[in-house]
Design an enzyme around this catalytic site. Sequence first.
Site, PDB file in Angstrom:
ATOM      1  NE  ARG A 340      -3.367  -0.180   2.943  1.00 36.40           N
ATOM      2  CZ  ARG A 340      -4.780   0.296   2.310  1.00 36.40           C
ATOM      3  NH1 ARG A 340      -5.063  -0.428   1.194  1.00 36.40           N
ATOM      4  NH2 ARG A 340      -5.265   1.322   2.666  1.00 36.40           N
ATOM      5  CE1 TYR A 374     -16.086  15.724  -2.520  1.00 39.42           C
ATOM      6  CE2 TYR A 374     -13.983  15.239  -1.534  1.00 39.42           C
ATOM      7  CZ  TYR A 374     -14.830  16.105  -2.007  1.00 39.42           C
ATOM      8  OH  TYR A 374     -14.376  17.389  -2.120  1.00 39.42           O
TER       9      TYR A 374
END
Length: 415
Positions: A340, A374
Amino acid sequence: MALTDTKVKNAKPAEKDYKLYDERGLFVLVKVNGAKYWRLKYMKDGKEKLLALGVYPEITLKDARDLRDRARTQVAKGIDPNEAKRASKATQNGIDSFAAIAREWYEKQLPTWAPATAKKRLALLENDLFPWMGNRQIDELTSRDLLTGLQRIENRGAKDTAHNARQVLSQIFRYARVTQRTTNDPVQDLKGALAPKLAKHRPAITDPAELGRMLVKIEQYNGSYIVRALLALCPLLFQRPGEMIAMQWSDLDLEAGEWRYTPPKTIKKTTCPDGTPHTVPLSKQAIGILRELHPLTGQSPFVFSSQRRQGKHASEGTINKALQIMGYDTSKDHCAHGFRSTARTILDEVLGFRVEWIEHQLAHAVRDALGRAYNRTTHLPQRKEMMQKWADYLDGLRLQAQSPNVITANFGRAG
């Protein structure tokens, strides 16, 4: 000698004001009119100061001692109790004071934080920011004011806290601008003003050339075919190790090129909100790996089914164990979670993709200035393009590592 309730109650006025001392700087000032005022004497920056604690009997001896102890704790932390008191009043009375707006921002963000995070944020505001700038109008604060406050934190050795405070200040000023309380943005001038934050990240390879060599080792991995497929998908998809090993065939739509899953509720609140599915676009390379794997594990619910535990997926240590077999020290060189960090760093710093696209791809909750997350589908077309370019870029790194004299295309560059 310490005061008693009886002694304070029976204190009579005299021709002049006089003081009855308790302990650790606390005393009661007996006025000629009989009024009794609690005061605390303390030292700050080498100067003796007085703090008004209230009037007896509204404030009892016990109350006064509690207020004294609280004030002494503030002094021990470098906070002037008088300034903290003024900041508290500003919070109550000043609509556009820094403290008032900061508390408003805090309340907006509160539902998105874990309890421990909320507690830390409040302590940061009340102990490190409000005492020095809480009573100031937010439109009046300058970058110098903010830097002085941050350096005060930094100088006591709390470098990470200083950086966290800078992030909090940035969010508060952004909220103030969105809500039209200021056009001021002094935080922007503070970039690079603090000493570097101490890195405590999990080990991860972030050098493209070294990543290319790792990809070659993954391709040459001679262990289980299932584990090799898992290793190959980790850098391509860069999801959390626990989510990778638990991938289910039912969550995959290979025709649409998407993997849709819901992050566990145990994941911290900086990720997708609980119950919100996360969509991972699949590159052509990822789809190819999954199609080849399907004949082997397609009868199991899990893509990476365990060969030892029937009906279970691969164990949590599978990825790290394979990395160790490949010669990597997972405590120093690279670990399962490191894929990641690898993608986050290279996609941003090398390939130049927009940070919010990367954060969405990492299943982090990307929020606006009002604290609203969002929609999970935001930027999905752009993220699909990014993931394909990322896969092509990884192919280029692997080919370059295999044949160093071959010049590969600049795969994956944003734009």
